[in-house]
Design a protein around this motif. Sequence first.
Motif, PDB file in Angstrom:
ATOM      1  N   GLN A 201      -8.391 -12.432 -17.834  1.00 18.67           N
ATOM      2  CA  GLN A 201      -7.673 -11.387 -18.565  1.00 18.67           C
ATOM      3  C   GLN A 201      -6.335 -11.081 -17.895  1.00 18.67           C
ATOM      4  N   ASP A 202      -6.311 -11.066 -16.570  1.00 17.90           N
ATOM      5  CA  ASP A 202      -5.059 -10.820 -15.858  1.00 17.90           C
ATOM      6  C   ASP A 202      -4.016 -11.876 -16.210  1.00 17.90           C
ATOM      7  N   ILE A 203      -4.444 -13.134 -16.229  1.00 21.26           N
ATOM      8  CA  ILE A 203      -3.514 -14.220 -16.553  1.00 21.26           C
ATOM      9  C   ILE A 203      -3.029 -14.092 -17.984  1.00 21.26           C
ATOM     10  N   LEU A 204      -3.939 -13.763 -18.894  1.00 19.98           N
ATOM     11  CA  LEU A 204      -3.546 -13.529 -20.282  1.00 19.98           C
ATOM     12  C   LEU A 204      -2.523 -12.403 -20.366  1.00 19.98           C
ATOM     13  N   ASP A 205      -2.739 -11.349 -19.606  1.00 21.98           N
ATOM     14  CA  ASP A 205      -1.835 -10.195 -19.631  1.00 21.98           C
ATOM     15  C   ASP A 205      -0.454 -10.547 -19.079  1.00 21.98           C
ATOM     16  N   ILE A 206      -0.426 -11.306 -17.973  1.00 22.72           N
ATOM     17  CA  ILE A 206       0.854 -11.708 -17.388  1.00 22.72           C
ATOM     18  C   ILE A 206       1.652 -12.540 -18.389  1.00 22.72           C
ATOM     19  N   ILE A 207       0.986 -13.528 -18.970  1.00 19.65           N
ATOM     20  CA  ILE A 207       1.667 -14.389 -19.924  1.00 19.65           C
ATOM     21  C   ILE A 207       2.088 -13.592 -21.153  1.00 19.65           C
ATOM     22  N   GLY A 208       1.217 -12.669 -21.575  1.00 18.94           N
ATOM     23  CA  GLY A 208       1.580 -11.813 -22.708  1.00 18.94           C
ATOM     24  C   GLY A 208       2.847 -11.036 -22.439  1.00 18.94           C
ATOM     25  N   PHE A 209       2.968 -10.490 -21.240  1.00 24.22           N
ATOM     26  CA  PHE A 209       4.191  -9.754 -20.887  1.00 24.22           C
ATOM     27  C   PHE A 209       5.406 -10.672 -20.890  1.00 24.22           C
ATOM     28  N   VAL A 210       5.255 -11.859 -20.300  1.00 25.47           N
ATOM     29  CA  VAL A 210       6.386 -12.795 -20.228  1.00 25.47           C
ATOM     30  C   VAL A 210       6.905 -13.141 -21.621  1.00 25.47           C
ATOM     31  N   THR A 211       5.996 -13.262 -22.589  1.00 27.33           N
ATOM     32  CA  THR A 211       6.444 -13.613 -23.945  1.00 27.33           C
ATOM     33  C   THR A 211       7.243 -12.494 -24.602  1.00 27.33           C
ATOM     34  N   THR A 212       7.180 -11.298 -24.039  1.00 29.46           N
ATOM     35  CA  THR A 212       7.924 -10.178 -24.645  1.00 29.46           C
ATOM     36  C   THR A 212       9.275  -9.946 -23.975  1.00 29.46           C
ATOM     37  N   ILE A 213       9.549 -10.632 -22.880  1.00 36.50           N
ATOM     38  CA  ILE A 213      10.758 -10.318 -22.115  1.00 36.50           C
ATOM     39  C   ILE A 213      12.026 -10.570 -22.916  1.00 36.50           C
ATOM     40  N   ASP A 214      12.093 -11.700 -23.605  1.00 40.78           N
ATOM     41  CA  ASP A 214      13.259 -11.979 -24.440  1.00 40.78           C
ATOM     42  C   ASP A 214      13.427 -10.925 -25.518  1.00 40.78           C
ATOM     43  N   ASP A 215      12.315 -10.423 -26.047  1.00 39.70           N
ATOM     44  CA  ASP A 215      12.390  -9.399 -27.094  1.00 39.70           C
ATOM     45  C   ASP A 215      13.024  -8.132 -26.565  1.00 39.70           C
ATOM     46  N   LYS A 216      12.822  -7.848 -25.254  1.00 40.58           N
ATOM     47  CA  LYS A 216      13.307  -6.604 -24.667  1.00 40.58           C
ATOM     48  C   LYS A 216      14.667  -6.746 -23.994  1.00 40.58           C
ATOM     49  N   SER A 217      15.192  -7.971 -23.937  1.00 42.57           N
ATOM     50  CA  SER A 217      16.376  -8.209 -23.119  1.00 42.57           C
ATOM     51  C   SER A 217      17.567  -7.356 -23.540  1.00 42.57           C
ATOM     52  N   ASP A 218      17.728  -7.110 -24.839  1.00 46.46           N
ATOM     53  CA  ASP A 218      18.853  -6.304 -25.297  1.00 46.46           C
ATOM     54  C   ASP A 218      18.750  -4.878 -24.817  1.00 46.46           C
ATOM     55  N   ASP A 219      17.499  -4.399 -24.660  1.00 51.41           N
ATOM     56  CA  ASP A 219      17.303  -3.019 -24.233  1.00 51.41           C
ATOM     57  C   ASP A 219      17.570  -2.844 -22.746  1.00 51.41           C
ATOM     58  N   LYS A 220      17.482  -3.957 -21.986  1.00 52.60           N
ATOM     59  CA  LYS A 220      17.630  -3.861 -20.523  1.00 52.60           C
ATOM     60  C   LYS A 220      19.073  -3.974 -20.067  1.00 52.60           C
ATOM     61  N   ASN A 221      19.925  -4.463 -20.969  1.00 51.07           N
ATOM     62  CA  ASN A 221      21.326  -4.659 -20.568  1.00 51.07           C
ATOM     63  C   ASN A 221      22.134  -3.383 -20.735  1.00 51.07           C
TER      64      ASN A 221
END
Length: 221
Positions: A201-221
Amino acid sequence: MSSPFLRALAFSLAFSGTLAVTPSVFASTSDTDLEPDLDHGQRLHRQCALCHGQYSQGILGGKYPRLAGLPDYYLMKSLTDYRDGTREHAAMTVVGGLRTLSDNDLASLSAYIASIDLDAVHPLDVPTPEGADVENGEDIYKSDCKTCHGRSAEGNKRKESPKLAGQYDGYLFRQIEKFKAGKRMHANDPEDETFVDYNDQDILDIIGFVTTIDDKSDDKN
């Protein structure tokens, strides 16, 4: 109807478009004798396109990973490892013809692939795997992964770590399984135990987060 291989071949040979070039694409090779040539790299990429796609966007599900936009230092190391037999994959060495390529060929190919801006030419919508707890994945990532892979999973040249953002979850799962099984070396350390204490589950969660990073990139800049 022609075979999928012939259709892919025709498609890749027909491609001659001009792609956006990342300003820092030559940064990692500027202190060496290698002289990357993007035009030459684009010609070499026609073989890569047979599996990885016209823009090296990979295949949904991660059978063939996204390569476009990965750092050139990481691509150069990976391609060299495949060419020299440190890593083995028949498609890379046979279809890609890596065994016959020189260091300058690999530098040109790496620079070209790194220069491909998928947001401009082939935007991807990388799905988040079902059942992933993104918040838990973010906590683990920031605690254990950020130092090597970067705050936004952009990679780290000093640690020779790849960009993870924008990669398919299926491919990431397979690589972690290889790390755990000792079939690939993680962090250039044969005794690395990064994934030992993570449950599925931890590995699934880590990968799940990584797949959202591009989606959030505009909000972080």
